[in-house]
Scaffold this motif. Sequence first.
Motif, PDB file in Angstrom:
ATOM      1  N   SER A 168      -0.419  -3.665   6.665  1.00  0.00           N
ATOM      2  CA  SER A 168       0.820  -3.682   5.870  1.00  0.00           C
ATOM      3  C   SER A 168       1.836  -2.694   6.442  1.00  0.00           C
ATOM      4  O   SER A 168       3.039  -2.809   6.180  1.00  0.00           O
ATOM      5  N   PHE A 178      -1.330  -3.686  -6.570  1.00  0.00           N
ATOM      6  CA  PHE A 178      -0.956  -3.034  -5.306  1.00  0.00           C
ATOM      7  C   PHE A 178       0.464  -2.512  -5.493  1.00  0.00           C
ATOM      8  O   PHE A 178       1.285  -3.195  -6.123  1.00  0.00           O
ATOM      9  N   HIS A 184      -3.742   0.291   7.319  1.00  0.00           N
ATOM     10  CA  HIS A 184      -3.710  -1.142   7.007  1.00  0.00           C
ATOM     11  C   HIS A 184      -2.578  -1.795   7.810  1.00  0.00           C
ATOM     12  O   HIS A 184      -1.637  -1.121   8.235  1.00  0.00           O
ATOM     13  N   ALA A 228       3.278 -11.726   0.307  1.00  0.00           N
ATOM     14  CA  ALA A 228       2.492 -11.051   1.348  1.00  0.00           C
ATOM     15  C   ALA A 228       1.017 -11.121   0.994  1.00  0.00           C
ATOM     16  O   ALA A 228       0.655 -11.220  -0.181  1.00  0.00           O
ATOM     17  N   PHE A 229       0.189 -11.115   2.018  1.00  0.00           N
ATOM     18  CA  PHE A 229      -1.253 -10.980   1.771  1.00  0.00           C
ATOM     19  C   PHE A 229      -1.877 -10.127   2.869  1.00  0.00           C
ATOM     20  O   PHE A 229      -1.281  -9.948   3.937  1.00  0.00           O
ATOM     21  N   GLU A 235      -2.371  -9.360   8.264  1.00  0.00           N
ATOM     22  CA  GLU A 235      -1.319  -9.315   7.254  1.00  0.00           C
ATOM     23  C   GLU A 235      -0.495 -10.586   7.382  1.00  0.00           C
ATOM     24  O   GLU A 235      -0.173 -11.002   8.510  1.00  0.00           O
ATOM     25  N   THR A 281       3.321  -5.113  -4.259  1.00  0.00           N
ATOM     26  CA  THR A 281       3.539  -6.473  -4.771  1.00  0.00           C
ATOM     27  C   THR A 281       3.535  -6.479  -6.293  1.00  0.00           C
ATOM     28  O   THR A 281       2.883  -5.639  -6.931  1.00  0.00           O
ATOM     29  N   CYS A 320      -3.090  -9.965  -2.393  1.00  0.00           N
ATOM     30  CA  CYS A 320      -1.780 -10.575  -2.115  1.00  0.00           C
ATOM     31  C   CYS A 320      -0.855 -10.426  -3.310  1.00  0.00           C
ATOM     32  O   CYS A 320      -1.249  -9.909  -4.354  1.00  0.00           O
ATOM     33  N   GLN A 349       4.929  -4.272   7.898  1.00  0.00           N
ATOM     34  CA  GLN A 349       5.822  -5.161   7.109  1.00  0.00           C
ATOM     35  C   GLN A 349       7.293  -4.832   7.333  1.00  0.00           C
ATOM     36  O   GLN A 349       8.089  -5.692   7.707  1.00  0.00           O
ATOM     37  N   GLN A 374      -7.698  -6.042  10.278  1.00  0.00           N
ATOM     38  CA  GLN A 374      -7.036  -6.728   9.166  1.00  0.00           C
ATOM     39  C   GLN A 374      -6.006  -7.713   9.691  1.00  0.00           C
ATOM     40  O   GLN A 374      -5.469  -7.549  10.786  1.00  0.00           O
TER      41      GLN A 374
HETATM   42  N1  DAH Z   1      -2.957  -3.491   2.480  1.00  0.00           N
HETATM   43  C1  DAH Z   1      -3.955  -3.847   1.484  1.00  0.00           C
HETATM   44  C2  DAH Z   1      -5.262  -3.115   1.810  1.00  0.00           C
HETATM   45  O1  DAH Z   1      -5.449  -2.664   2.892  1.00  0.00           O
HETATM   46  C3  DAH Z   1      -4.194  -5.341   1.468  1.00  0.00           C
HETATM   47  C4  DAH Z   1      -3.026  -6.093   0.906  1.00  0.00           C
HETATM   48  C5  DAH Z   1      -2.960  -6.386  -0.436  1.00  0.00           C
HETATM   49  C6  DAH Z   1      -1.994  -6.495   1.740  1.00  0.00           C
HETATM   50  C7  DAH Z   1      -1.889  -7.063  -0.986  1.00  0.00           C
HETATM   51  C8  DAH Z   1      -0.898  -7.198   1.213  1.00  0.00           C
HETATM   52  C9  DAH Z   1      -0.865  -7.473  -0.159  1.00  0.00           C
HETATM   53  O2  DAH Z   1       0.110  -7.600   1.964  1.00  0.00           O
HETATM   54  O3  DAH Z   1       0.192  -8.145  -0.658  1.00  0.00           O
HETATM   55  O4  DAH Z   1      -6.108  -3.008   0.967  1.00  0.00           O
END
Ligand code: DAH
Length: 394
Positions: A124, A213, A122, A256-257, A162, A216, A236, A127, A160
């Motif tokens: 993320s 998650f 991912h 974050a999302f 981020e 977060t 997120c 980050q 993806q």
């Molecule tokens: N990394 C997560 C995934 O691949 C998606 C995600 C969810 C990213 C919540 C974020 C977050 O930054 O805050 O499923």
Amino acid sequence: MYNMRASTAEAPVLDRMDSLKPNELIKDDPMNNISPAIVERVGRSLHTMPNHPLSIIKQKIETYFTERSKKQNGAEFMIFDDLSPKVKITANFDDLLIPPDHVSRSASDTYYIDDETMLRGHTSAHQASLLKNGHDSFLCTGDVYRRDEIDASHYPVFHQMEGVRVFPEKAPPEGSEKIQGNKEVEADLKDALEGMVDAVFGPVEKRWVDAYFPFTEPSFELEIYYNDKWLEVLGCGVMQQDILRRAGRGEQPGWAFGLGLERLAMVLFNIPDIRLFWSQDERFTGQFKDGEITEFKPFSKYPAATRDVSFWLDPAKSFHQNDLCEVVRGKAGDLVEKVELVDEFTHPKTNRTSNMFRIVYCSLDKTFTSDEVNVIHDGVREELVANFNVELRI
Ligand code: DAH
């Protein structure tokens, strides 16, 4: 004190795509589970290809965030779309507080290079290093890799985006009580993402769903009502303070999302099969134009050929459906449309387990003969015997 940035001394180098040598991804290491079919995808960077549905959506989201911060006189969102997909295992999991026994770490889910590095699962994964490099607000897009099942909406490589926003000015004064889940940050997150969805889909009905998650707290998913269905658009939340502390940000709060571009593009452009994003057929690539969301015009669908394979598993070897998917991908490439487990049973006397899978072979852009399918399918059967010591039944 709390507003200080990470010192440059500890800022890690941001590895760029052009530093990656795809032919070094497969190596003789007990952890390595990367196949040539995957290596072929590394570096294609569909999200930066002009006139490609994935880059069209990416650009729309980037434009939205750029305009929003201008309106708010806020920090500009930095845009990253060429970070190397080869990341440290710690960056993909540990830095995000993903526990050591989490399923996503298993070799049947993740592509490992060796005991230190992997293909990111991912975005993320970036980050912590972007925060340590002093970036407060950023959008980071890239290809991500997951061993997975095969069907119209799953592909081992997808894309993806981020988004992260840290608020250095909102760090509480030293000595005050620390509370996870800053309400102002949560409100900004929700406002930003609701606006983003309207900018991409047009004004739509939305709902926030509580989620979990590890990185977060609180965490949410945003769903929209589109084409008569509720569709999950993104995950997120308010970032875990520990992630920010470890990145040298002390008590600065942030949100974050993360979202999947294919998922959105399939709905927006009405693209029925995830393999199409990789098509180099002019009938696909010629259909789209930067800045425009247009309805996909299907070109002729070629007949599918279905073949079953059934076998007794070797109790001494581990076997996962994703292992079969990998074998089929290796032999059939994008000719495979679907792999489905249709029967599984354990013999009461011998205690052996039998699996039957149905494989649908179907080309997106050319026709092929039954003999050609048979050659591929025989290759799959042979490799199952060679790699997993199964005993073929059909
Ligand atoms: N990394 C997560 C995934 O691949 C998606 C995600 C969810 C990213 C919540 C974020 C977050 O930054 O805050 O499923």
